[in-house]
Structures are given as structure tokens and as C-alpha cells.
Write a protein that holds these residues in place. Structure first.
Motif, PDB file in Angstrom:
ATOM      1  N   THR A  12       0.802  -1.222   0.000  1.00  0.00           N
ATOM      2  CA  THR A  12       0.000   0.000   0.000  1.00  0.00           C
ATOM      3  C   THR A  12       0.834   1.271   0.000  1.00  0.00           C
ATOM      4  O   THR A  12       0.364   2.325  -0.434  1.00  0.00           O
ATOM      5  CB  THR A  12      -0.934   0.011   1.227  1.00  0.00           C
ATOM      6  OG1 THR A  12      -1.756   1.158   1.178  1.00  0.00           O
ATOM      7  CG2 THR A  12      -0.145   0.012   2.527  1.00  0.00           C
ATOM      8  N   ARG A  16      -0.429   4.973  -1.837  1.00  0.00           N
ATOM      9  CA  ARG A  16      -0.866   6.090  -0.990  1.00  0.00           C
ATOM     10  C   ARG A  16       0.070   7.295  -1.137  1.00  0.00           C
ATOM     11  O   ARG A  16      -0.375   8.449  -1.118  1.00  0.00           O
ATOM     12  CB  ARG A  16      -0.955   5.635   0.465  1.00  0.00           C
ATOM     13  CG  ARG A  16      -1.946   4.510   0.714  1.00  0.00           C
ATOM     14  CD  ARG A  16      -3.328   4.792   0.136  1.00  0.00           C
ATOM     15  NE  ARG A  16      -3.907   6.006   0.662  1.00  0.00           N
ATOM     16  CZ  ARG A  16      -4.603   6.069   1.811  1.00  0.00           C
ATOM     17  NH1 ARG A  16      -4.801   4.957   2.521  1.00  0.00           N
ATOM     18  NH2 ARG A  16      -5.113   7.194   2.221  1.00  0.00           N
ATOM     19  N   PRO A 357      -8.646   5.314   1.434  1.00  0.00           N
ATOM     20  CA  PRO A 357      -8.481   6.137   0.221  1.00  0.00           C
ATOM     21  C   PRO A 357      -9.812   6.363  -0.503  1.00  0.00           C
ATOM     22  O   PRO A 357     -10.021   5.897  -1.634  1.00  0.00           O
ATOM     23  CB  PRO A 357      -7.517   5.301  -0.623  1.00  0.00           C
ATOM     24  CG  PRO A 357      -7.814   3.895  -0.255  1.00  0.00           C
ATOM     25  CD  PRO A 357      -8.162   3.932   1.212  1.00  0.00           C
TER      26      PRO A 357
END
Length: 391
Positions: A12, A16, A357
Motif C-alpha cells: 500500500t 498512498r 483512500p
């Protein structure tokens, strides 16, 4: 500013960070394997494919095609690939601008060298020593007592950390630390990740010397910084409130201000002359509250995107502007999807800022799809163990 975010893992962090950099006004391109979260993120304007069997050559092509102002590694292998490309004459200036002084690369890449430097700088840290053989490990354990921690280079997310609680743990732990993963182990990891990366990473495995570190029964803390040639421009410090396991990455953190972590990170960064995103791991010593440095990560880490703070500060620096504000102390964050996967009913998902998100539905769907795939894999693994009597 044009940035190339580089990721070799299905993690991730890269996705991000790409989102945060885009939201800070940067043009972001991505270099990653097919199927990674970065490849399924909407933030990059262009995707460059890194094939597991030719990542170095593919990354060189990506850098030449994108012509970024900076390249940002989001995992240790990505950082290693970028360091190796410093030898390419047409890429050396970009690599130095992205990573800093080449004389610091070797130390930044090796846990043993990192901790030796920290000791020379007089930084608070657990006693750490390299162990070149099983006999040396057993002798050190006999001298210093148990438990102790055995750590290896080239690992991340706690994968290379083994807590030794008995002398009988020494031999199997040393074997795991100094032996390439078997083909079966690599295939299992590939099935779990849904990627061929572990199979080809096995081909590139290099033996190293593990470190033995004193065990400190405290909770973890981290500091992430952005730097330019050894000068820290901005930083974010957190203490870990929850993790999936004692050696696993954090799932819930709280933003703090801490002079000790700030000073240690600045000293290491200055000594190595590094640039870009860097992470530092600490353990909080019970009783004293001292923050003991246990390792550094010469790459972006999972807290770099929080609140857009470090990403915005990095973008501002590259544009010649003032750094943006960092999330204030006391902010509690449930990291997505870590805490949700650990416990879907966790009170932290409602009592803290849940870092989902929401602005990238495609990425959110990718998280959910990956979580479902991992759950199916785990259920099949449990069924196999029952059928073979290994449960």
C-alpha cells in the motif's frame, strides 16, 4: 515537478504516497509490477511495467522514458535497484538527486552497518553485534542471555526478525537467516501475494551476516523524514498503538513530538548525506521511555502520506516553497487496510482517523479484492493442513 514512484512489492505504501504527491501538485508516474496496488492506483499519469525477471533493466528504461525530477523508492528492493543504476552515466545525476551522497548508499543498505554507525554516533540503541557463524551466535547468547533478536538484511515488514527465547532456537533461526528460501517457500509466498516476484527474488538472493540485537520489551515507534543531502527538511514521528503481531507493521498509530527520535534521525541522515524519504524504527524502553533506534529504512514508509504532510512538504521543497504542515501531535490513525484486516470490529476504526483512500474508488476496490483473495488463500491453506494432518 515530475516524480517517478518505484515499487517492486504489492504493498500500500507506494499507492498512498503517489496519491499524496499528486494531491500536492506533482505529476506522478509509476514503475511497478503488473497487479501491484500502485499499478491499480489512479494517481500516476503513466505506468511503467517492472517485470519480475528484468526489474533492473525495466527500471532503467522507465527512468529514461519518464525523465523525472526525482525517483522515489517505496520498498527496499526498489531502493537497491535505484542505487545499482547510479553506475549508469546518464542516470547517475538523477540517482544522486533522489537518494543523496553515493558514499552513504552501502551503509544505508545494510542493517549491520547502520547500527555500527549509530553506535559511533553515540545514539540510544540496543546493543547490536554481527554474528558470522552459528558458533558465534551460540556464544553470544550464552554471554548475554535471552531473549535476543536475530535480524537479517534485505527483509522488511518484520519478515527478517526472529525473537530467540531459548538456546534451542539458535540453530534453526541462524539457518533461516543465512539460507536462501526454498523453491517451495518461494512458490507459497508467490501464491499468497498473487505475484511471481518471490520466485525471481530467490534467484537474486545473496548471503549476508545477520545481527544479534538485545531484546527490549517495549512498544514500537517510528519517524519518517524528507531530506536533502543530509539535511532533514521535515519529519513525522509516531508511536505504535496496535500491530498485527509483535514484529509486524503497525496498524494503529498516534502522532507524537519526540526530541530523541528527531535527533537520532537527523544524526543518521546527516552522517550519510541522504536525500528523499527515509524511515527510522525505534522501540520505547519500558520504565525510562527512551526511544532506542533499531534500524533505518532508506525509502518511503507507511506513514509518509499521512495528512499529505511529508508528501506536501517534499513537493513544496522541490518547488522552492515553504514546507507544508505535518499532522499535529495527538492525532490517532487507523491505517487502512491493516487495522480493518486485523480486526473488522476494532474500536480504532471508529475512534481514530481511519485512513481509507475514499478519493480513489479503483484503489479501494483493489484493496477489497486483495483482502478477499488473501482470505480465500488462508482458508484453502487451513483445509490443506487438515486434510494432510498438519493442522
Amino acid at each position: 515537478m515530475r516524480l517517478l514512484v518505484v515499487s517492486t512489492q504489492p504493498w500500500t505504501v507506494a499507492a498512498r504516497l503517489a496519491m499524496a504527491l499528486r494531491d500536492s501538485g506533482c505529476v506522478v508516474e509509476a514503475a511497478s509490477p503488473r497487479g501491484s496496488l500502485l499499478a491499480r492506483c489512479a494517481a500516476p499519469t503513466r505506468q511503467h511495467l517492472l517485470r519480475p525477471w528484468s526489474m533492473g533493466a525495466d527500471l532503467a528504461r522507465a527512468l529514461r522514458a519518464a525523465r523525472p525530477d526525482r525517483a522515489i523508492p517505496a520498498d527496499d528492493r526498489a531502493a537497491a535497484l535505484l542505487r545499482a543504476l547510479h553506475a549508469e552515466a546518464d542516470l547517475s545525476a538523477l540517482i544522486e538527486a533522489s537518494l543523496g551522497d553515493p558514499s552513504g548508499y552501502a551503509v544505508a543498505a545494510a542493517k549491520s552497518a547502520q547500527m555500527a554507525l549509530a553506535a559511533r554516533l553515540g545514539l540510544p540503541m540496543p546493543a547490536t553485534r554481527p554474528v558470522e557463524s552459528l558458533a558465534a551466535l551460540q556464544a553470544a547468547l550464552a554471554e548475554g542471555g535471552l531473549p535476543r533478536v536475530l535480524k537479517t538484511d534485505g527483509s522488511w515488514g518484520g519478515a527478517g526478525v526472529q525473537v530467540l527465547r531459548a538456546m534451542s532456537d539458535a540453530a534453526p533461526a541462524f539457518a533461516r537467516a543465512t539460507t536462501a528460501p526454498s523453491l517451495l517457500q518461494s512458490l507459497k509466498l508467490a501464491a499468497w501475494e498473487g505475484s511471481l516476484n518471490p520466485v525471481f527474488a530467490r534467484r537474486d538472493w545473496q548471503p549476508g551476516m545477520p545481527d544479534l540485537q538485545d531484546f527490549v520489551d517495549g512498544h514500537p515507534a517510528n519517524r519518517a523524514v524528507i531530506a536533502e543531502r543530509g539535511r532533514v527538511l521535515a519529519g513525522l514521528s509516531v508511536e505504535v498503538l496496535q500491530a498485527a503481531s509483535p514484529t509486524a507493521p503497525a496498524t494503529v498509530i498516534r502522532v507524537v513530538e519526540d526530541a530523541e527520535m528527531t535527533a537520532s534521525a537527523a544524526a543518521m541522515t546527516e552522517a550519510l548525506g541522504l536525500s528523499g524519504f527515509l524511515g527510522f524504527d525505534f522501540v520505547v524502553e519500558p520504565g525510562t521511555g527512551r526511544k532506542l533506534l533499531i534500524e533505518m529504512n532508506p525509502r518511503a514508509t507507511p506513514i509518509c502520506h499521512l495528512g499529505g504532510g511529508l508528501a506536501a512538504a517534499y513537493a513544496a521543497h522541490l518547488k522552492g516553497e515553504d514546507a507544508a504542515a505535518i499532522p499535529p501531535p495527538g492525532t490517532e490513525v487507523a491505517l487502512f487496510p491493516g487495522e480493518w484486516l486485523r480486526d473488522p470490529h476494532s474500536p480504532h476504526l471508529h475512534g481514530a482517523w481511519h485512513d481509507v483512500p475514499w478519493t480513489d474508488p479503483g484503489l479501494l476496490r483493489a484493496y477489497l479484492d486483495d483482502a478477499a483473495a488473501l482470505d480465500r488463500f488462508a482458508r484453502r491453506q487451513r483445509l490443506f493442513r487438515r486434510l494432510t494432518g498438519r493442522a
